[in-house]
Design a protein around this motif. Sequence first.
Motif, PDB file in Angstrom:
ATOM      1  N   THR A  58     165.097  55.007  36.599  1.00 56.05           N
ATOM      2  CA  THR A  58     163.822  55.204  37.289  1.00 56.05           C
ATOM      3  C   THR A  58     163.593  56.706  37.425  1.00 56.05           C
ATOM      4  O   THR A  58     164.531  57.496  37.288  1.00 56.05           O
ATOM      5  N   LEU A  59     162.384  57.071  37.727  1.00 56.29           N
ATOM      6  CA  LEU A  59     162.049  58.474  37.939  1.00 56.29           C
ATOM      7  C   LEU A  59     162.915  59.062  39.045  1.00 56.29           C
ATOM      8  O   LEU A  59     163.474  60.151  38.902  1.00 56.29           O
ATOM      9  N   GLU A  60     163.071  58.336  40.132  1.00 58.45           N
ATOM     10  CA  GLU A  60     163.831  58.825  41.273  1.00 58.45           C
ATOM     11  C   GLU A  60     165.299  59.039  40.906  1.00 58.45           C
ATOM     12  O   GLU A  60     165.901  60.053  41.263  1.00 58.45           O
ATOM     13  N   LYS A  61     165.892  58.083  40.195  1.00 61.53           N
ATOM     14  CA  LYS A  61     167.294  58.214  39.786  1.00 61.53           C
ATOM     15  C   LYS A  61     167.460  59.378  38.817  1.00 61.53           C
ATOM     16  O   LYS A  61     168.434  60.132  38.905  1.00 61.53           O
ATOM     17  N   TYR A  62     166.519  59.524  37.910  1.00 63.63           N
ATOM     18  CA  TYR A  62     166.585  60.619  36.939  1.00 63.63           C
ATOM     19  C   TYR A  62     166.567  61.967  37.656  1.00 63.63           C
ATOM     20  O   TYR A  62     167.403  62.836  37.397  1.00 63.63           O
TER      21      TYR A  62
END
Length: 114
Positions: A58-62
């Motif tokens: 996900t964007l957040e994890k990235y």
Amino acid sequence: MSKMSKERKKEIRRKLIKLLNENPNWLDSDHTELKKEIQLLGQFLGYNSKNKKIGDLTLEKYLKLLSLGFNNQEIKGIYQLSEGSFKEWLKEHDFYRRNVDEILNENKEFKNYD
């Protein structure tokens, strides 16, 4: 998929141990960002020992992984993405061929990188 060097794994393990030693009650803590950082590092080490995918990128994890010092090759490996699919994911988020500092600075609204 490229293998992570032993030195890189040791570096990540040391970082995780340091966080755990400094925060022995991290699981009971209200500090959400700390919990997520410890969990991500632990998931990464678990992935490397089992060579197992840890979920969807996900964007957040990235952004969180970038902020923790992981590079694109490591992130691609963690999520078992092919070169082509990872390239497409980066293009979709306008991150393809961009500098990590620039990406993190432009995405300050994800300060805690949920």
